[in-house]
Design an enzyme around this catalytic site. Structure first.
Site, PDB file in Angstrom:
ATOM      1  N   SER B 190     -22.209  25.693   0.799  1.00 36.00           N
ATOM      2  CA  SER B 190     -21.300  26.651   0.160  1.00 36.00           C
ATOM      3  C   SER B 190     -20.715  26.162  -1.158  1.00 36.00           C
ATOM      4  O   SER B 190     -20.397  26.966  -2.024  1.00 36.00           O
ATOM      5  CB  SER B 190     -20.176  27.020   1.115  1.00 36.00           C
ATOM      6  OG  SER B 190     -19.453  25.863   1.487  1.00 36.00           O
ATOM      7  N   HIS B 218     -24.156  31.616   4.259  1.00 41.42           N
ATOM      8  CA  HIS B 218     -24.318  31.915   2.832  1.00 41.42           C
ATOM      9  C   HIS B 218     -25.763  32.269   2.501  1.00 41.42           C
ATOM     10  O   HIS B 218     -26.228  32.007   1.392  1.00 41.42           O
ATOM     11  CB  HIS B 218     -23.833  30.737   1.981  1.00 41.42           C
ATOM     12  CG  HIS B 218     -22.342  30.614   1.930  1.00 41.42           C
ATOM     13  ND1 HIS B 218     -21.555  31.368   1.073  1.00 41.42           N
ATOM     14  CD2 HIS B 218     -21.481  29.866   2.647  1.00 41.42           C
ATOM     15  CE1 HIS B 218     -20.281  31.062   1.263  1.00 41.42           C
ATOM     16  NE2 HIS B 218     -20.209  30.154   2.208  1.00 41.42           N
ATOM     17  N   LYS B 249     -19.586  38.038   5.182  1.00 39.54           N
ATOM     18  CA  LYS B 249     -19.979  37.794   3.787  1.00 39.54           C
ATOM     19  C   LYS B 249     -20.930  38.911   3.334  1.00 39.54           C
ATOM     20  O   LYS B 249     -20.489  40.017   3.063  1.00 39.54           O
ATOM     21  CB  LYS B 249     -20.584  36.394   3.663  1.00 39.54           C
ATOM     22  CG  LYS B 249     -19.557  35.291   3.947  1.00 39.54           C
ATOM     23  CD  LYS B 249     -20.092  33.908   3.686  1.00 39.54           C
ATOM     24  CE  LYS B 249     -18.986  32.871   3.656  1.00 39.54           C
ATOM     25  NZ  LYS B 249     -18.306  32.659   4.939  1.00 39.54           N
TER      26      LYS B 249
END
Lengths: 81, 415
Positions: B190, B218, B249
């Site tokens: 990240s 991610h 996300k």
């Protein structure tokens, strides 16, 4: 013994581009140089190198927090004679 | 009253210490939905300011997508606001199981279990499947929630240098005496935006009889040709034993996470994972929103393709302008400034220019590695990114760092 352990820590825990000054009194675990998850490797290295057995209570984050402290532990268990 | 004056003073002094070190985190109030362009109140009480958002995890631009909102609305009417229960008492609706099945299909795994967040998934999974006779060998830069999850587990721990496969192999060799070995890595890291070399990790896992754990928070939704994640990118789908990922996300950005992987591991989580057993179930509108996100992603790769194009444009633009960035392919693009104060000053000036970014420094990243982490979204477009690049260039020029390498910036500002 100091040089051997310092060399091991440099090789095992630092990246090539790390510009960290390391001596016998540099805090290792509290400063984040040695992550506490990998103390098992450090313990195994000391046991093999100095032909000793370190009980878990002597392989703690506190007693491994500098090379000088590590040397004290190794000597206490008969290593480096 | 047990909250004594002495205790209050002690806490206040701790807070002052945090403030004096310049480490106090302050929230910035956003007065609009999450998007490429947002309206921000900062500092608190200041006039509202429209800015380009370059720091959200809204990779696919689905956080405020009309179809996702409509699906959530529909579920709100049909299934209610909340369930007031953990999953195994009366908190499992058919749509929870449907979402688990859709996630398994999307990630190419045997089964999936939902958690309130990926942090909870990481907190619960290790303890549920490993014990003192096992070893966890993790990359040294894995996410904080993985570190916490490992701490809760009784397995022996060890680590390997970041993405260093020789070091990992050494560690796997050292731990052949354990019952089970679990290699633990993020898919995309990240803070650096780099990939774990999963093809090599899987090869080592096969050679040394180890399982592989991947946190793909991610990456899920946009890395790999059809956005399945880093395992798709490296051609090792079906070979990852445990995947944890988030719905917070790219997949709509609301909340929720999961453990997905081998059927027995998922079932053990249902029996033992404490955040699953003792925390509330996901709210129906969020489950329905996530289902709609997966529907959108299965129809077209348009959004992940656009994100890839935006990331390529942004990386090239910053490099051509003379910034030092972390090389890679992901939409996480760290602009390296090395000095903590410089990262704060540049982030503040960019905000004045209408670009919202955050400076990261120790202890979030290593000492002397301060940076501004920029994150691209499929909601961005080239004209918007061009304007943001112009702002970066103006500010970079003001501080005289354009064209300087790490040594040059450190010589000028210190590390």
């Amino acid at each position: 013994m100091e040089d051997v352990i310092l060399a091991y820590i440099r090789n095992e825990y630092l990246e090539d581009d790390d510009e960290v000054e390391l001596d016998a009194d540099t805090p290792l675990i509290s400063s984040g140089i040695v992550d506490s998850f990998s103390m098992v490797s450090l313990k195994r290295f000391l046991e093999k190198k100095y032909d000793i057995t370190l009980p878990d209570e002597d392989a703690s984050a506190e007693s491994f927090d500098s090379v000088r402290k590590i040397i004290t532990v190794v000597k206490k268990h008969g290593g480096g004679k | 009253m047990a909250y004594s004056g002495a205790i209050r003073e002690a806490y206040r002094s701790e807070l002052s210490g945090i403030r004096e070190k310049g480490l106090l985190k302050e929230e910035r109030y956003i007065h609009s939905p999450q998007a490429a362009n947002i309206v921000v109140e900062f500092p608190t009480g200041a006039e509202l300011k429209p800015v380009v958002n370059l720091c959200a995890n809204n990779y696919l631009g689905l956080s405020s997508h009309p179809d996702v909102i409509a699906a959530a609305h529909k579920a709100l009417d049909a299934r209610g606001y909340g369930l007031s229960s953990v999953r195994f008492i009366c908190g499992t609706q058919d749509i929870h199981r449907e979402l688990e099945a859709r996630l398994s299909e999307f990630l190419g795994t045997e089964d999936t279990i939902l958690f309130p967040s990926c942090l909870d998934a990481n907190a619960g999974v290790f303890e549920a499947v490993l014990g003192p006779e096992d070893v966890i060998i993790s990359d040294r830069l894995v996410h904080a929630s993985i570190v916490d999850g490992i701490r809760l587990c009784k397995a022996v721990t060890d680590t390997y240098k970041h993405v260093n496969m020789e070091h990992l192999e050494e560690k796997l060799r050292e731990h052949q005496d354990k019952r089970a070995r679990l290699i633990v890595t993020d898919g995309v890291f990240s803070m650096d935006g780099d990939f774990a070399p999963l093809d090599q990790i899987v090869a080592l896992a096969e050679k040394y009889d180890a399982m592989v754990f991947l946190d793909d928070s991610h990456a899920t939704g946009f890395i790999g040709k059809t956005g399945r994640g880093v395992h798709e990118h490296f051609g090792v789908m079906g070979k990852i034993d445990i995947i944890t990922t988030t719905l917070g996300k790219a997949l709509g950005g609301a909340s929720g996470g999961c453990v997905s992987g081998r059927q027995e591991i998922v079932e053990l989580c249902r029996q033992r994972a404490r955040p699953y057993l003792f925390s509330n179930t996901m709210a129906p509108p969020i489950v329905a929103g996530a289902l709609e996100v997966l529907e959108i992603l299965s129809k077209s790769t348009e959004r992940r393709d656009k994100l890839e194009e935006n990331a390529r444009f942004w990386r090239k633009g910053l490099t051509d302008a003379g910034f030092v960035i972390k090389e890679g392919e992901s939409p996480i693009v760290p602009v390296m400034l090395f000095n903590a104060k410089l990262s704060q000053d540049i982030a503040r000036d960019l905000y004045s220019e209408g670009v919202y970014v955050i400076g990261f420094f120790f202890p979030v990243v290593a000492q002397g590695q301060a940076r501004i982490r920029t994150q691209l979204s499929a909601d961005h477009d080239i004209p918007l990114l061009t304007r943001a690049l112009e702002a970066f260039t103006r500010v970079g020029d003001k501080y005289g760092i354009l064209g300087l390498d790490k040594k040059g910036i450190v010589a000028k500002y210190g590390a």
